[in-house]
Each structure stands twice: as structure tokens, then as C-alpha cells.
Design an enzyme around this catalytic site. Structure first.
Site, PDB file in Angstrom:
ATOM      1  CE  LYS A   1      -2.356   0.991   3.741  1.00  0.00           C
ATOM      2  NZ  LYS A   1      -1.913  -0.292   4.262  1.00  0.00           N
TER       3      LYS A   1
ATOM      4  CB  ALA B   1      -5.440   1.591  10.466  1.00  0.00           C
TER       5      ALA B   1
ATOM      6  CD1 TRP C   1       8.669  -3.112  -4.389  1.00  0.00           C
ATOM      7  CD2 TRP C   1       9.767  -4.225  -5.997  1.00  0.00           C
ATOM      8  NE1 TRP C   1       9.711  -3.798  -3.789  1.00  0.00           N
ATOM      9  CE2 TRP C   1      10.399  -4.481  -4.748  1.00  0.00           C
ATOM     10  CE3 TRP C   1      10.284  -4.811  -7.152  1.00  0.00           C
ATOM     11  CZ2 TRP C   1      11.513  -5.304  -4.635  1.00  0.00           C
ATOM     12  CZ3 TRP C   1      11.407  -5.626  -7.041  1.00  0.00           C
ATOM     13  CH2 TRP C   1      12.005  -5.879  -5.794  1.00  0.00           C
TER      14      TRP C   1
ATOM     15  CE  LYS D   1       3.196  -1.957   8.072  1.00  0.00           C
ATOM     16  NZ  LYS D   1       4.135  -0.998   7.481  1.00  0.00           N
TER      17      LYS D   1
ATOM     18  CG  PHE E   1      -3.697  -2.519   9.236  1.00  0.00           C
ATOM     19  CD1 PHE E   1      -2.754  -3.518   9.018  1.00  0.00           C
ATOM     20  CD2 PHE E   1      -3.621  -1.805  10.418  1.00  0.00           C
ATOM     21  CE1 PHE E   1      -1.763  -3.793   9.946  1.00  0.00           C
ATOM     22  CE2 PHE E   1      -2.638  -2.073  11.358  1.00  0.00           C
ATOM     23  CZ  PHE E   1      -1.701  -3.072  11.124  1.00  0.00           C
TER      24      PHE E   1
ATOM     25  CG  PHE F   1       4.514  -9.759  -5.998  1.00  0.00           C
ATOM     26  CD1 PHE F   1       5.400 -10.148  -5.008  1.00  0.00           C
ATOM     27  CD2 PHE F   1       3.596  -8.751  -5.690  1.00  0.00           C
ATOM     28  CE1 PHE F   1       5.377  -9.558  -3.745  1.00  0.00           C
ATOM     29  CE2 PHE F   1       3.577  -8.157  -4.446  1.00  0.00           C
ATOM     30  CZ  PHE F   1       4.476  -8.568  -3.463  1.00  0.00           C
TER      31      PHE F   1
ATOM     32  NE  ARG G   1      -0.324   5.235   8.599  1.00  0.00           N
ATOM     33  CZ  ARG G   1      -0.630   3.997   8.935  1.00  0.00           C
ATOM     34  NH1 ARG G   1      -1.152   3.740  10.121  1.00  0.00           N
ATOM     35  NH2 ARG G   1      -0.420   3.000   8.102  1.00  0.00           N
TER      36      ARG G   1
ATOM     37  CB  THR H   1       5.188   0.025  -2.464  1.00  0.00           C
ATOM     38  OG1 THR H   1       5.911  -0.513  -1.363  1.00  0.00           O
ATOM     39  CG2 THR H   1       6.052  -0.004  -3.695  1.00  0.00           C
TER      40      THR H   1
END
Length: 558
Positions: free
Chosen positions: A73, A275, A411, A107, A303, A383, A96, A75
Site C-alpha cells: 500500500k 489503523a 516497485w 512488519k 491496513f 509481483f 505516516r 509502495t
């Protein structure tokens, strides 16, 4: 040769001096408070001078329920900001700040990944400009003043059994969830039960992220209810004369931090409530400042959309007078396969049936976001293991809901891999009038607001709570807090309160075991199921892999 890690890519970044980044937004050097060469805060006077400028377009990035497979998210948020800038838009990213707890826990970092990152990555994921330390200090100053007041004659008649203000630290430490303070005799105070939350769950964090200026910050800090007197009347932080000193500690933390992406797109990184246990959005002051300076602002909510986006709409937008012009829901083939029942170890093989089954989770998020009256697009974070058949299955599924799904390669390729998505987001955002509205009105009862979120967003059969919780809600309503929104503290991994139930489950209820009044922040927190406001470290924490190499470079952050 092995592909570069996120931290290696970040270390190779061609960063501009922060004054040059600011200049792209028209911010003069004299209105910056520099923290080294690559990060700075904006002065309060400069921000105050922007109030009459029109706002640009606000794009919210959210996601399906997170899985161990990864969604990307942040990224996507960073990549989309770069993509908008690449197609000629004056764009800014708002995210954030990272908490040390998950950074050293499970994480990892929170600056994006691959060629879609915000830099300086190491500083952002560690101490940054010290905002979290200031929030921790302000919170714990109030805690110390409470115990000190009780020790010295207790003129406010605070009932030690009814002190609700806990302490915080920015680390995952399950041993501190429940503690007894002031042991060791009268000189150490009055013993009482208490505990620690993680800093990102602090009401002070929420207040800083919702306050509009220093005066509003101090008012909100003064409104904090720290506990109750023996006659059951509330005691506020201002009764202890703590709000002034707390504001002093937060004066610089209140000012947004300006950094940049790998492609030198301006990025405001400010505030960091989770969140799952808080409201999950960066600060209102950073978002509003970016909107006054940019054509497009890309921000994220933590999230999945059932938590972050719901709170963004029902709390942040309601309180700040904001409305998103478009919403991007991030999904990956891998995450959808996991929601379709595939184990993480088996994600490498093609499985179109599992992808289609897992799309039920994505569909529910699409339907939920549409309930707020905003246009939606799906961003598929690509991916290398994804097959054309799997990607086509996701796109075909989304078309059934009148929503386009775009495959993005940010990415691996940075802005060049997401310009198509950027064009489509612009078309959505400029496509006409909006019908944005939160999903419940201010005048609904607090319990019914919780029940509405459970039914409309989680698709539960409702909320269950014992009479003690219901009585507490009624008491707060009688005290004048009925109009507050609710902040559901719930597992992010499922629509239910059970983190093991993926997909789009039905036939369940949401148990609310505790409620907390955040009168300064302006919402009521509902603690659901087994969710904890002080996380613990996993069996093998990320901290075990983080170290300095022989040249003094940090290894292990990701």
C-alpha cells in the site's frame, strides 16, 4: 547478481537538498526548519499563511485485508505520487511516520519499497525528527502529573481506582500491558493498577494528527479525560494544569516533516496512529498543507479498507472537512490467493481458481468504499510470479463491479511503471461532482455507530457487548459525547474479530469488550475481540536481523 534490497536502493538515491525539494512547492528556504540536508519541518507561520489557498485533489490509497504475502500500500502511494508528477501534475505524497515497535517487530519499515520509496529510509524508520519521542514524553508527563497530584494531597479528589490514563512507549513490549505502579512505600506514591500502550495508540498521537494549529492542540490536550473523582465526575488534563507543558513538548512535533521520494517528489511524513488500534491516518495539518501547495495529494490509510479507509472517511474527513476525490484499492495476486485459501509456501504456482475465490475479499472492499460516495479504482501491485491468467482474472472480476483494475510495476520501475494508473486516477478525480458522506450521522447513538460499522463494513450480524460497556456508552452520551465518531480497534487480518478468517466471511458478530473515551481527540474507541493496544514481539523479531556493517551502514531494515 542478487537484486538490490530496499535499503540498498534507498542508499543509492540521488537526493536533492531539502531546500530544492521545498522550492518545487514554492516553499521559501526561510520557512523551513532543516534537520540536516535531506529533511525539514515547515514553520507554523508559513502554514498559517496558506489557509486562503484552494485545495488540490485528494487521492486515498487503501487495500485489501493484509496478508503475510504483502500488498504494498505505501509502495503504491509513493509510486502513484511519482507517477502523477511524471505526467506533469504538481503532486505531493502524504504518509505516516514509522513506529519503532513494528520496525523491530514483524512488519519492518514503513517508507515504501523497491523503486517507490521515501528517503532518507533509515532515519524515517528510526528516530526521524523526534516526533514520536515528543509524543511519548508529553503523554508520560501527564501520567507523572496524575500520580504526583494524588501523592500531594489529591486536591481534585481523583479516585486512584478510576484513573484511566495509562503510560506509553514506542516499542512492542507485552510485559508492560498490565502493571502495578508506586510500589515501595508511601514515598513512592499510591499503588494502583495501570499499564502501557504503544505510542501510536496514545490519544496524544491522535490529537496531534487531528489538531489544526497549536491553539487547537492545547484545547484538545486540555480536554483529555484522565480519570474520575470519587463522585464519578471526570477529571481533565487542564484540571491538572498539564495542557500547557504538554503543548510546549509538542510544539515542533506539530510541524509537518518534508522529505522526498527516490524521484524527488515532495513527501510530507507526519504522525503515525495505527489503523487497527487508532485512526490510522497521517496528520490533518500535513494533508491540508499539501493540498494547499499541490494539484494532487496522494495519501494512505493503514491496513485494509475495513479499518484505515473507514476511519479516514468517518473520522479524519468528518473532523477536517475533507473529501477524497478518488480511492485506490491495492491488491496483489499473492494476497488474493491467500484469501482464496492458498498457503504462503504455495503462492508461487499459478492458481486462477484461488485468485477468483480470494477476489471476494476485494469485492467487499470495493462495495464498502462505494458506500461513501467516492469513485474507486483497483491497483494491482505486480509481483514477478504473477501470471497473465491470474492478472486477467482479477481485472475481469473487477469489471463486474464497474471498477477498473490496473496492473502496476512501480516497485521494479518507479514512476515509469505506474503512469498509466496515474492517468486513470486523474480522469476519476476530475470526473465530476462527488457525493461523499460518512456512513453514519453525528446524532446516532454510540452503540448504533459501532453496530453500523460492523454491519455495513465488516458485514457482521452486529455488535455484542455486555451491559457494563453499554452503560458506559450511555453515561458518555449523557455527559455530552453522543456526537463523537467511533474508532474500532480490531484485528486487521479479517473482517471478523478472528485474524484467521480470511476472504469474505458471514454469520459472525463483533465482540466489544471495552470502550475508551478519547475526548481530546474527539472519538470513542471500541476494543474488539483480542486486539491489544500494546503489541508483543514475534518469535523471531526483525530486531535480530538489524545491525551495523563494518562501514557503519545499517543492515536489516526493509
Amino acid at each position: 547478481m542478487a537484486p538490490k534490497t530496499d535499503i540498498e536502493i534507498a542508499r543509492d538515491a540521488q537526493k536533492l537538498p531539502i531546500g530544492e525539494v521545498a522550492a518545487t512547492l514554492g516553499i521559501p528556504w526561510e520557512d523551513l526548519i532543516p534537520y540536516g540536508h535531506d529533511k525539514a519541518k515547515l514553520s507554523a507561520d508559513y502554514i498559517a499563511g496558506l489557509k486562503d489557498r484552494p485545495r488540490g485533489k485528494l487521492i486515498l490509497v487503501t487495500a485489501v485485508n493484509p496478508t503475510p504475502a504483502g500488498e504494498g500500500k505505501t509502495t503504491t502511494t509513493v509510486g502513484l505520487g511519482d507517477g502523477l508528477r511524471a505526467i506533469g501534475k504538481k503532486a505531493t505524497v502524504c504518509i505516516r511516520e514509522a513506529s519503532l515497535g513494528p520496525c523491530f517487530g514483524l512488519k519492518g519499515g514503513a517508507a515504501g519499497g523497491g523503486h517507490a520509496q521515501v528517503v532518507p529510509m533509515e532515519e524515517m524508520n528510526l528516530h526521524f525528527t523526534g516526533d514520536f519521542h515528543a509524543i511519548t514524553s508529553a503523554h508520560n508527563l501527564l501520567a507523572a502529573m496524575i500520580d504526583n497530584h494524588i501523592h500531594w494531597d489529591n486536591a481534585l479528589d481523583i479516585d486512584p481506582r478510576r484513573v484511566t490514563w495509562r503510560r506509553v512507549m514506542d516499542m512492542n513490549d507485552r510485559a508492560l500491558r498490565q502493571v502495578v505502579t508506586s510500589l515501595g512505600g508511601p514515598a513512592n506514591g499510591t499503588p494502583r493498577e495501570s499499564g502501557f500502550d504503544i505510542t501510536v495508540a496514545s490519544e496524544v498521537m491522535a490529537i496531534l494528527c487531528l489538531a489544526t494549529d497549536l491553539a487547537d492542540l492545547q484545547r484538545r490536550l486540555g480536554d483529555i479525560i484522565i480519570g474520575y473523582r470519587r463522585d464519578r465526575t471526570p477529571v481533565h488534563a487542564r484540571d491538572l494544569q498539564a495542557d500547557g507543558a504538554m503543548t510546549v513538548l509538542l510544539q515542533q512535533a506539530m510541524q509537518p516533516n518534508l522529505v522526498q521520494t527516490l524521484e524527488n517528489t515532495p513527501a510530507f511524513v507526519h504522525g503515525g496512529p495505527f489503523a487497527n488500534i487508532a485512526h490510522g491516518c497521517n496528520s490533518v495539518i500535513a494533508t491540508d498543507t499539501a493540498l494547499r501547495l499541490s494539484d494532487y495529494v496522494v495519501t494512505e490509510a493503514g491496513f485494509g479498507a475495513d479499518l484505515g479507509a473507514e476511519k479516514f472517511m468517518n473520522i479524519k474527513c468528518r473532523k477536517a472537512g475533507l473529501a477524497p476525490d478518488a480511492v485506490v484499492i491495492v491488491a496483489t495476486v499473492r494476497a488474493l490467493k491467500m484469501n482464496g485459501g492458498v498457503a504462503k509456501a504455495d503462492l508461487g504456482g499459478e492458481n486462477v481458481a484461488a485468485v477468483t475465490s480470494g477476489c471476494a475479499n476485494l469485492a467487499r472492499h470495493i462495495e464498502n468504499v462505494k458506500k461513501f460516495g467516492v469513485p474507486v479504482i483497483v491497483g494491482i501491485n505486480h509481483f514477478v510470479t504473477d501470471t497473465e491468467a491470474e492478472l486477467s482474472a482479477v481485472q475481469a472480476f473487477c469489471r463486474q463491479f464497474g471498477v477498473e483494475a490496473v496492473v502496476n510495476h512501480h516497485w521494479a520501475r518507479g514512476s515509469a511503471g505506474i503512469t498509466g494508473m496515474a492517468e486513470k486516477v486523474v480522469a476519476l478525480a476530475e470526473g465530476g461532482a462527488r457525493n461523499f458522506s460518512p456512513i453514519y450521522p453525528d446524532d446516532m447513538s454510540l452503540f448504533d455507530k459501532m453496530d453500523t460499522v460492523a454491519r455495513e463494513i465488516y458485514r457482521a450480524d452486529g455488535v455484542v457487548a455486555d451491559e457494563r460497556v453499554r452503560a458506559q456508552l450511555r453515561a458518555w452520551e449523557e455527559a455530552g459525547h453522543r456526537s463523537l465518531p467511533v474508532c474500532m480497534a480490531k484485528t486487521p487480518y479479517s473482517f471478523t474479530a478472528d485474524p484467521t478468517r480470511g476472504g469474505a466471511p458471514t454469520g459472525f458478530t463483533i465482540p466489544v469488550r471495552e470502550v475508551r473515551l478519547s475526548a481530546g481527540a474527539g472519538f470513542v474507541v471500541a476494543i474488539c475481540g483480542d486486539i491489544m493496544t500494546m503489541p508483543g514481539l514475534p518469535r523471531q523479531p526483525a530486531a535480530e536481523r538489524i545491525r551495523l556493517d563494518a562501514d557503519g551502514n545499517i543492515e536489516g531494515l526493509f
